[in-house]
Design an enzyme around this catalytic site. Sequence first.
Site, mmCIF file in Angstrom:
data_model
loop_
_atom_site.group_PDB
_atom_site.id
_atom_site.type_symbol
_atom_site.label_atom_id
_atom_site.label_comp_id
_atom_site.label_asym_id
_atom_site.label_seq_id
_atom_site.Cartn_x
_atom_site.Cartn_y
_atom_site.Cartn_z
ATOM 1 N N ASP A 71 -7.517 -10.574 35.916
ATOM 2 C CA ASP A 71 -7.954 -9.685 36.788
ATOM 3 C C ASP A 71 -8.605 -8.598 36.052
ATOM 4 O O ASP A 71 -8.952 -8.924 34.856
ATOM 5 C CB ASP A 71 -6.953 -9.361 37.886
ATOM 6 C CG ASP A 71 -7.714 -8.888 39.167
ATOM 7 O OD1 ASP A 71 -8.507 -8.032 39.079
ATOM 8 O OD2 ASP A 71 -7.155 -9.239 40.221
ATOM 9 N N HIS A 112 -11.870 -9.615 35.115
ATOM 10 C CA HIS A 112 -12.819 -9.093 35.878
ATOM 11 C C HIS A 112 -13.437 -7.816 35.357
ATOM 12 O O HIS A 112 -14.301 -7.256 36.074
ATOM 13 C CB HIS A 112 -12.162 -8.976 37.219
ATOM 14 C CG HIS A 112 -11.601 -10.160 37.827
ATOM 15 N ND1 HIS A 112 -11.011 -10.194 39.068
ATOM 16 C CD2 HIS A 112 -11.758 -11.552 37.507
ATOM 17 C CE1 HIS A 112 -10.747 -11.591 39.329
ATOM 18 N NE2 HIS A 112 -11.039 -12.199 38.461
#
Length: 399
Positions: A218, A241
Amino acid sequence: MDLQLKTIAFALLILQVSSSVRAQSGVLDISKYGGATNGDISQAMIKAWNDACASTNPSKIVIPQGTFLLKQTEFKGPCTAPIEVQVDGTIQAPQDPNQFDGEAQWIKFTYVNFLTISGGGTFDGQGAIAWNQNDCAQNKICKKLSMNFGFGFLNNTVIRDITSKDSKNFHVNVLGCNNITFTNFNAIAPANSPNTDGIHIGRSTGVNITNSIFATGDDCISLGDGSKQVNVFNVKCGPGHGISVGSLGKYPEEEPVQDFSVKNCIINNTDNGVRIKTWPDTPGATTVTGMHFENIEMINVRNPIIIDQEYCPWNQCTKENPSKIKISQVSFKNITGTSGTKEGIVLLCSSGVPCEDVVLTDIDLKFNGTVASAVLSNVKPIIQGKSLSLSNTIPKVEL
Ligand SMILES: *[C@@H]1O[C@H](CO)[C@@H](O)[C@H](O)[C@H]1NC(C)=O
Ligand SMILES: *[C@@H]1O[C@H](CO)[C@@H](O)[C@H](O)[C@H]1NC(C)=O
Ligand SMILES: *[C@@H]1O[C@H](CO)[C@@H](O)[C@H](O)[C@H]1NC(C)=O
Ligand SMILES: *[C@@H]1O[C@H](CO)[C@@H](O)[C@H](O)[C@H]1NC(C)=O
Ligand SMILES: *[C@@H]1O[C@H](CO)[C@@H](O)[C@H](O)[C@H]1NC(C)=O
Ligand SMILES: *[C@@H]1O[C@H](CO)[C@@H](O)[C@H](O)[C@H]1NC(C)=O
């Protein structure tokens, strides 16, 4: 003084000197508290912490080479003098997520001034079982999984030469801290592990993250509301991310985000590069100001530069009303490399409160060998230097 008195005085002096030497050196090896290799060191750690915390001289807790188990534990201040926790070995969390209560973190350090965590060791969250149980993408009231670290209300803290591995959830949550530095800190988890963000920061002032590696499933680093004076320097991010501000706006009482600088970083094979995201049609109306991104190399990043004020994953909201979050004083300078999509620069600002004072300098992003393009709405950036991507910009008029 007669001889006997002299002897007593001398003995007292020796006693005093030796006890103060002991306190000053202050090395608390957990093996002296019954912590053994391959064993559970929870009790030993708590005893060592209590001694360190009560010490009027600086002390150092040492976890030597080897593998140790630690249950969910909070190390709490206030303490009297600085404390260093030197981890040379590997500390493992219980694998079973049911051994943790609710939302809490595995290891919490709270209300301490002058804390250092060092040593070259690893904190292994052993997250694989928990990741399989993570249904938060589908289930709004999913079970909360524990993060490796909760740093709460710490001042003047340094985390250096530490690896956080395979956390069940975020690796680190920084909340209510002043002056906290992460250097040579690595957060590592597989690219497909859910919600394993590197460091999330909220309501904290003075956070420096330098010479560190984030490779997770993430965000590498994310800033929540009330993050101020955050500097990210010489960091490698990816897979993951990217580096994000937000999401903001979901709640009414959020504090401003200000003075964020990201410099000399490599972002490699991530969904986003540098991103600011806010929810539309929500009560939050705080501000985001002083965001500076400079000397960043993007390698195959899907959205290298993105401001998204219509952030609304899984259709959790409507876009009927624009975001109320005002974004201003944002600069992107010397951002180079490859975009994974044609539109390498996306600045979707709010129609209610357009972005202000946005500067793009020397942006050179390529998509599949050609210059990446830009999509802009509700923003009139100043464009400087060699910013080819912006010569074929299609201004987007409507939201
Ligand atoms: C940290 O600093 C804040 C602001 O100066 C202060 O209110 C707080 O008591 C300090 N906390 C500790 C643990 O020293
Ligand atoms: C963070 O880095 C900045 C810039 O180098 C420096 O001015 C600041 O004092 C540092 N803050 C901390 C908490 O180390
Ligand atoms: C944070 O660091 C700055 C600069 O070194 C210092 O002035 C400030 O008092 C520190 N904050 C706390 C809460 O200790
Ligand atoms: C980027 O990531 C790939 C793997 O995803 C790796 O092979 C490559 O060495 C990385 N590049 C840099 C510059 O870190
Ligand atoms: C631009 O950034 C790259 C790193 O991505 C760096 O190597 C280069 O020196 C920077 N250029 C300038 C003019 O600062
Ligand atoms: C990438 O470029 C090549 C050759 O220029 C072209 O054939 C191909 O369709 C392009 N791919 C995409 C996804 O645009």
